[in-house]
Design a protein around this motif. Structure first.
Motif, PDB file in Angstrom:
ATOM      1  N   ILE A 406      32.237  40.768  39.389  1.00  0.00           N
ATOM      2  CA  ILE A 406      33.173  39.824  38.770  1.00  0.00           C
ATOM      3  C   ILE A 406      32.466  38.944  37.745  1.00  0.00           C
ATOM      4  CG2 ILE A 406      34.615  37.803  39.240  1.00  0.00           C
ATOM      5  CD1 ILE A 406      35.330  39.092  41.916  1.00  0.00           C
ATOM      6  N   LEU A 407      31.193  38.602  37.998  1.00  0.00           N
ATOM      7  CA  LEU A 407      30.459  37.677  37.129  1.00  0.00           C
ATOM      8  C   LEU A 407      29.776  38.377  35.963  1.00  0.00           C
ATOM      9  CD1 LEU A 407      28.798  35.329  39.791  1.00  0.00           C
ATOM     10  CD2 LEU A 407      30.894  34.950  38.467  1.00  0.00           C
ATOM     11  N   LYS A 408      30.075  39.631  35.749  1.00  0.00           N
ATOM     12  CA  LYS A 408      29.475  40.364  34.637  1.00  0.00           C
ATOM     13  C   LYS A 408      29.765  39.646  33.316  1.00  0.00           C
ATOM     14  CE  LYS A 408      29.361  44.937  32.468  1.00  0.00           C
ATOM     15  NZ  LYS A 408      29.905  46.321  32.509  1.00  0.00           N
ATOM     16  N   SER A 513      45.062  35.004  44.903  1.00  0.00           N
ATOM     17  CA  SER A 513      45.644  36.308  44.631  1.00  0.00           C
ATOM     18  C   SER A 513      46.974  36.149  43.904  1.00  0.00           C
ATOM     19  CB  SER A 513      45.876  37.058  45.953  1.00  0.00           C
ATOM     20  OG  SER A 513      46.702  38.174  45.759  1.00  0.00           O
ATOM     21  N   PRO A 514      47.295  37.035  42.975  1.00  0.00           N
ATOM     22  CA  PRO A 514      48.608  36.950  42.314  1.00  0.00           C
ATOM     23  C   PRO A 514      49.757  37.054  43.310  1.00  0.00           C
ATOM     24  CG  PRO A 514      47.510  39.028  41.784  1.00  0.00           C
ATOM     25  CD  PRO A 514      46.497  38.149  42.444  1.00  0.00           C
ATOM     26  N   HIS A 515      49.541  37.736  44.408  1.00  0.00           N
ATOM     27  CA  HIS A 515      50.580  37.842  45.424  1.00  0.00           C
ATOM     28  C   HIS A 515      50.820  36.500  46.095  1.00  0.00           C
ATOM     29  CE1 HIS A 515      50.769  42.244  45.211  1.00  0.00           C
ATOM     30  NE2 HIS A 515      49.452  42.208  45.086  1.00  0.00           N
ATOM     31  N   ALA A 516      49.740  35.805  46.476  1.00  0.00           N
ATOM     32  CA  ALA A 516      49.893  34.492  47.116  1.00  0.00           C
ATOM     33  C   ALA A 516      50.514  33.493  46.149  1.00  0.00           C
ATOM     34  CB  ALA A 516      48.539  33.998  47.596  1.00  0.00           C
ATOM     35  N   GLN A 517      50.127  33.552  44.898  1.00  0.00           N
ATOM     36  CA  GLN A 517      50.676  32.607  43.933  1.00  0.00           C
ATOM     37  C   GLN A 517      52.151  32.884  43.649  1.00  0.00           C
ATOM     38  OE1 GLN A 517      47.873  32.644  40.633  1.00  0.00           O
ATOM     39  NE2 GLN A 517      46.476  31.307  41.749  1.00  0.00           N
ATOM     40  N   LYS A 518      52.531  34.156  43.685  1.00  0.00           N
ATOM     41  CA  LYS A 518      53.948  34.497  43.544  1.00  0.00           C
ATOM     42  C   LYS A 518      54.728  34.005  44.753  1.00  0.00           C
ATOM     43  CE  LYS A 518      57.451  36.498  41.517  1.00  0.00           C
ATOM     44  NZ  LYS A 518      57.998  35.965  40.234  1.00  0.00           N
ATOM     45  N   LYS A 656      42.658  40.527  46.198  1.00  0.00           N
ATOM     46  CA  LYS A 656      42.593  39.415  47.138  1.00  0.00           C
ATOM     47  C   LYS A 656      42.235  38.096  46.466  1.00  0.00           C
ATOM     48  CE  LYS A 656      41.438  42.250  51.172  1.00  0.00           C
ATOM     49  NZ  LYS A 656      40.490  42.469  52.289  1.00  0.00           N
ATOM     50  N   GLY A 657      42.228  38.070  45.140  1.00  0.00           N
ATOM     51  CA  GLY A 657      42.075  36.808  44.431  1.00  0.00           C
ATOM     52  C   GLY A 657      40.683  36.430  44.000  1.00  0.00           C
ATOM     53  N   HIS A 658      39.688  37.295  44.268  1.00  0.00           N
ATOM     54  CA  HIS A 658      38.309  36.937  43.912  1.00  0.00           C
ATOM     55  C   HIS A 658      38.154  36.696  42.408  1.00  0.00           C
ATOM     56  CE1 HIS A 658      37.530  39.046  47.827  1.00  0.00           C
ATOM     57  NE2 HIS A 658      36.749  37.995  47.977  1.00  0.00           N
ATOM     58  N   LYS A 659      38.700  37.599  41.608  1.00  0.00           N
ATOM     59  CA  LYS A 659      38.511  37.491  40.153  1.00  0.00           C
ATOM     60  C   LYS A 659      39.134  36.214  39.606  1.00  0.00           C
ATOM     61  CE  LYS A 659      38.940  40.159  35.887  1.00  0.00           C
ATOM     62  NZ  LYS A 659      39.392  41.447  35.287  1.00  0.00           N
ATOM     63  N   ASN A 660      40.322  35.907  40.065  1.00  0.00           N
ATOM     64  CA  ASN A 660      40.995  34.686  39.605  1.00  0.00           C
ATOM     65  C   ASN A 660      40.249  33.442  40.074  1.00  0.00           C
ATOM     66  OD1 ASN A 660      42.951  33.069  38.429  1.00  0.00           O
ATOM     67  ND2 ASN A 660      44.334  33.190  40.163  1.00  0.00           N
ATOM     68  N   LEU A 661      39.741  33.482  41.308  1.00  0.00           N
ATOM     69  CA  LEU A 661      38.982  32.341  41.839  1.00  0.00           C
ATOM     70  C   LEU A 661      37.772  32.041  40.975  1.00  0.00           C
ATOM     71  CD1 LEU A 661      37.875  30.289  43.893  1.00  0.00           C
ATOM     72  CD2 LEU A 661      37.075  32.217  45.268  1.00  0.00           C
ATOM     73  N   PHE A 662      36.943  33.034  40.717  1.00  0.00           N
ATOM     74  CA  PHE A 662      35.706  32.775  39.990  1.00  0.00           C
ATOM     75  C   PHE A 662      35.956  32.515  38.506  1.00  0.00           C
ATOM     76  CE2 PHE A 662      33.992  35.008  43.743  1.00  0.00           C
ATOM     77  CZ  PHE A 662      33.112  34.035  44.151  1.00  0.00           C
ATOM     78  N   GLY A 663      36.968  33.157  37.938  1.00  0.00           N
ATOM     79  CA  GLY A 663      37.299  32.858  36.543  1.00  0.00           C
ATOM     80  C   GLY A 663      37.724  31.413  36.370  1.00  0.00           C
ATOM     81  N   THR A 664      38.571  30.934  37.275  1.00  0.00           N
ATOM     82  CA  THR A 664      39.031  29.544  37.212  1.00  0.00           C
ATOM     83  C   THR A 664      37.900  28.575  37.501  1.00  0.00           C
ATOM     84  OG1 THR A 664      41.186  30.317  38.023  1.00  0.00           O
ATOM     85  CG2 THR A 664      40.791  27.951  38.039  1.00  0.00           C
ATOM     86  N   LEU A 665      37.059  28.919  38.470  1.00  0.00           N
ATOM     87  CA  LEU A 665      35.937  28.046  38.825  1.00  0.00           C
ATOM     88  C   LEU A 665      34.984  27.870  37.649  1.00  0.00           C
ATOM     89  CD1 LEU A 665      34.266  26.442  40.860  1.00  0.00           C
ATOM     90  CD2 LEU A 665      33.257  28.601  41.624  1.00  0.00           C
ATOM     91  N   LEU A 666      34.629  28.948  36.982  1.00  0.00           N
ATOM     92  CA  LEU A 666      33.713  28.847  35.843  1.00  0.00           C
ATOM     93  C   LEU A 666      34.324  28.014  34.719  1.00  0.00           C
ATOM     94  CD1 LEU A 666      32.160  32.419  35.631  1.00  0.00           C
ATOM     95  CD2 LEU A 666      30.994  30.289  36.170  1.00  0.00           C
ATOM     96  N   GLU A 667      35.618  28.157  34.516  1.00  0.00           N
ATOM     97  CA  GLU A 667      36.277  27.374  33.473  1.00  0.00           C
ATOM     98  C   GLU A 667      36.240  25.883  33.811  1.00  0.00           C
ATOM     99  OE1 GLU A 667      37.964  26.681  29.883  1.00  0.00           O
ATOM    100  OE2 GLU A 667      37.202  28.599  30.652  1.00  0.00           O
ATOM    101  N   ARG A 668      36.447  25.547  35.085  1.00  0.00           N
ATOM    102  CA  ARG A 668      36.397  24.139  35.495  1.00  0.00           C
ATOM    103  C   ARG A 668      34.984  23.579  35.346  1.00  0.00           C
ATOM    104  NH1 ARG A 668      40.829  22.913  39.027  1.00  0.00           N
ATOM    105  NH2 ARG A 668      42.622  23.826  37.957  1.00  0.00           N
ATOM    106  N   VAL A 669      33.980  24.384  35.686  1.00  0.00           N
ATOM    107  CA  VAL A 669      32.599  23.915  35.545  1.00  0.00           C
ATOM    108  C   VAL A 669      32.281  23.613  34.089  1.00  0.00           C
ATOM    109  CG1 VAL A 669      30.183  24.650  35.729  1.00  0.00           C
ATOM    110  CG2 VAL A 669      31.759  25.062  37.623  1.00  0.00           C
TER     111      VAL A 669
END
Length: 705
Positions: A406-408, A513-518, A656-669
């Motif tokens: 994901i962090l590539k 996850s997009p499912h949980a957010q939906k 399961k939401g990993h990609k969205n989690l880390f993408g959002t986290l890096l943006e916040r940092v």
């Protein structure tokens, strides 16, 4: 420092530059002087690495079934990615090490810096080995001789299982290194020994040691040979140290045995036993496990808890000591077994000729001086002026299979691992600038903005505190803490830093996850009933995950995901929990349990965490009931709605939401903003799982303060 590793994907045996390990509590740090190449065992590993994918599958058919089950539940592409990631992990070679002590860890009182020791450390210039796998070398034993300690203990353990008595006849099948050592140890035990092998050179070595020999390649029939020797009685015992894919060696051993004889398997053979051969003679058959009692027991090997001598006379460490005593007394002579001594840098002289050189024992000689750098640079990259620079502490499966893909393309400056090898391999594969065995290097680097902690669970709270105090943003893989005391300390640390721009995030990825957010968008802020089921799968009780002091157990370590998910969906916090478990003797580390949750806004949650289900069934399922509407989420691939206007189904690949989690986290940092998950929710989830264990102890509901 340098270390020999085996690449299981391309089959190459490599002398790799890796950061030197640091001494850990209960361990010994050793600078290697000699190590012995186990030609049989290491040849199998090298040949496995060189085999093609189909050949690898044929060699491990039991794993093929696991792969097929995973394809059915997770899909083809995630499964293939997991398989290739697993094959991409480097394998350290070697387990017969001799050197001098550089440092002793906390709790080790009987060894000192400068002592010469033998251990099961790998082929590396510096190794860190648990105390119970280290034995002090007597002054009368040379480094070359001491290198035979561990492999000698393998033969000795086979003999202890055979339990021979003075004057018995024992056959050793296979006169490789372990076989020759076993035969000589049997001679010392007062046995008449017969050695069987196809290699005349090895038979000559055996004969020089007073061992009777039989060579089937020259027409000798081993069964008839033994029958003639014993006047038709048969041998008292057989120890098989050879490797063969067929069942013939076991069958042959049964046919040459006397009535009620004993057969011990130290090597590797087919294990289809003929009932008639064993039944008629009432034969005993046993497989020997490596060095002796304690092997593969984390309590003994990793935690240093010894077995009491009056009840377990010969542990693996005491077997090491016994071999060293025999060497010191000159009762065991390993000199004739040494075929070559090769400098470490010329290791390919050994590995390039595995199986063809005719060598019995090959030794590696190490440099007198070793540069013990704890950081290795893999890429010349500048991080000056950048934001979102990352350092990872931990190089296990989650880091390799989930985090790094994901962090590539991000600014990865460091990865830290305890042994240095796994971190180095991942750094090379994923373009990380440095690998290290000293995580303080990451905390002390002002360029690092975000520290990601993916170690074993018992280290999470402490490392998170250290990183926060160092002024870093922190991501810690779940759980946040496994004991109330460490959670309390972490809360104090976080509150003391309140007002600073630093954040703490726990890896509760399901809510991203997009499912949980939906689901959240469809449900709104209403009381609801949520039922979440995790078909988690079986993990052996010996795993560190089940150790209350290390993994915390799977309720603390994994069920917390669904506490957080239900908290996210309900928009509320848990106020009480009750846990019930399978069985009549419940334990804190059970992994078959049901958690009942009461939420502040009146919602209820049920978490079924089961490890006794079929792997062919989906791993995770969530059902939500609210206002005559129902949502069903199947394994984060399919979300189905009932009673919703304008929504019926959302289908995606497993997410399961990993990609969205880390993408959002890096943006916040990089840009700032509120924490991804409010700190009080992180605390509430952790308190809930800890209170669930308290509920199990008390047998009643427990309120969450």
């Amino acid at each position: 420092m340098k270390q020999i590793i085996q690449n299981l994907q391309n089959g190459q045996t490599i002398l790799e530059e890796v950061p030197a390990p640091q001494v850990r509590p209960g361990c010994v740090l050793i600078q290697t002087r000699r190590s012995l190449v186990s030609l049989g065992t290491e040849r199998m590993l090298v040949e496995f690495g060189q085999a093609g994918l189909i050949q690898k599958a044929r060699q491990q058919p039991e794993r093929v079934k696991l792969v097929l089950d995973k394809i059915r539940t997770d899909g083809l592409l995630p499964t293939l990615e997991a398989v290739f990631n697993k094959l991409g992990q480097p394998l350290p070679l070697g387990y017969c090490n001799v050197g001098k002590v550089l440092a002793v860890g906390q709790g080790v009182a009987d060894l000192q810096i400068g002592d010469r020791v033998a251990s099961n450390g790998p082929h590396a210039e510096v190794v860190c080995v648990p105390r119970n796998l280290v034995a002090k070398v007597p002054d009368a034993v040379s480094d070359d001789e001491a290198a035979f300690t561990v492999i000698g203990a393998i033969g000795l353990q086979g003999i202890r299982l055979l339990n021979p008595t003075l004057g018995e006849t024992v056959v050793v099948v296979g006169l490789g290194l372990i076989g020759l050592l076993t035969a000589e140890l049997l001679r010392l035990n007062g046995c008449r020994v017969v050695g069987i092998d196809l290699d005349e050179a090895k038979l000559q070595v055996a004969r020089a040691k007073g061992i009777l020999t039989c060579n089937p390649s020259q027409g000798d029939d081993p069964v008839k040979f033994v029958e003639a020797l014993t006047q038709g009685v048969g041998t008292d015992g057989v120890i098989i140290t050879a490797s063969a894919k067929t069942n013939e060696l076991v069958s042959q051993a049964a046919r040459m045995s006397r009535k009620r004889g004993r057969i011990i398997l130290v090597g590797v053979t087919g294990l289809h036993l003929s009932r008639a051969e064993f039944y008629e003679k009432e034969l005993s058959f046993q497989v020997s496990c490596s060095y002796g009692p304690g092997r593969y027991d984390d309590t003994y090997e990793q935690q240093g808890t010894d077995y009491p001598l009056p009840f377990v006379r010969w542990t693996e460490n005491r077997n090491f000591q016994a071999i060293l005593q025999l060497l010191a007394a000159r009762s065991l002579d390993v000199g004739p077994l040494i075929s070559e001594i090769v400098p470490l840098e010329e290791y390919q002289k050994i590995y390039g000729a595995l199986g063809t050189s005719g060598a019995i024992a090959s030794l590696l000689r190490y440099p007198e001086e070793v540069l013990q750098q704890t950081v290795v640079r893999h890429q010349e990259r500048s991080f000056a002026g950048r934001t979102g620079v990352l350092g990872i502490i931990g190089a296990g499966n989650f880091t390799q299979m989930t985090l790094l893909p994901i962090l590539k393309g991000t600014s990865l400056k460091y990865i830290a691992s305890a042994n240095g090898l796994s971190g180095t391999s991942l750094a090379q594969k994923h373009g990380i600038a440095h690998s290290t065995t000293d995580y303080h290097t990451i905390l002390q680097d002002d360029e690092v903005d975000l520290v990601l902690i993916t170690t074993r669970h018992h280290q999470h709270a402490r490392l998170a505190q250290e990183a926060l105090k160092a002024g870093k943003h922190v991501f810690v893989e779940k759980p946040l803490a496994i004991f109330q005391e460490e959670l309390d300390e972490l809360i104090q640390t976080y509150q003391a830093l309140e007002g600073t721009p630093r954040s703490l995030t726990v890896g509760f990825n399901r809510r991203f996850s997009p499912h949980a957010q939906k689901m959240k968008a469809l449900l709104g802020q209403v009381p609801m009933n949520v039922v979440a089921t995790m078909n988690a799968g079986f993990i052996p009780t010996s795993s560190w995950v089940h150790d209350r002091a290390v993994g915390g157990g799977r309720i603390l370590g994994e069920a917390c995901h669904f506490v957080d998910l239900i908290t996210y969906l309900t928009g509320s916090r848990v106020v009480a929990v009750c846990m019930n478990v399978l069985g009549t003797q419940p334990t804190e580390t059970t992994d078959n349990a049901t958690l009942l949750l009461k939420y502040e806004n009146g919602s209820t949650g049920v978490i079924n965490y089961f490890a006794n289900g079929s792997k062919a069934y989906a791993k995770e399922r969530v059902e939500v009931y609210a206002q005559e509407r129902t949502l069903v989420l199947d394994n984060f691939r399919m979300l189905t709605g009932y009673g919703f206007k304008g929504f019926t189904r959302l289908k995606t690949p497993l997410d399961k939401g990993h990609k969205n989690l880390f993408g959002t986290l890096l943006e916040r940092v990089k840009t700032g903003g509120a924490p991804l998950i409010p700190f009080d929710e992180l605390v509430n989830t952790t308190q809930t799982t800890l209170a669930a264990l308290e509920s199990l102890r008390r047998g009643e509901w427990v309120r969450i303060e």
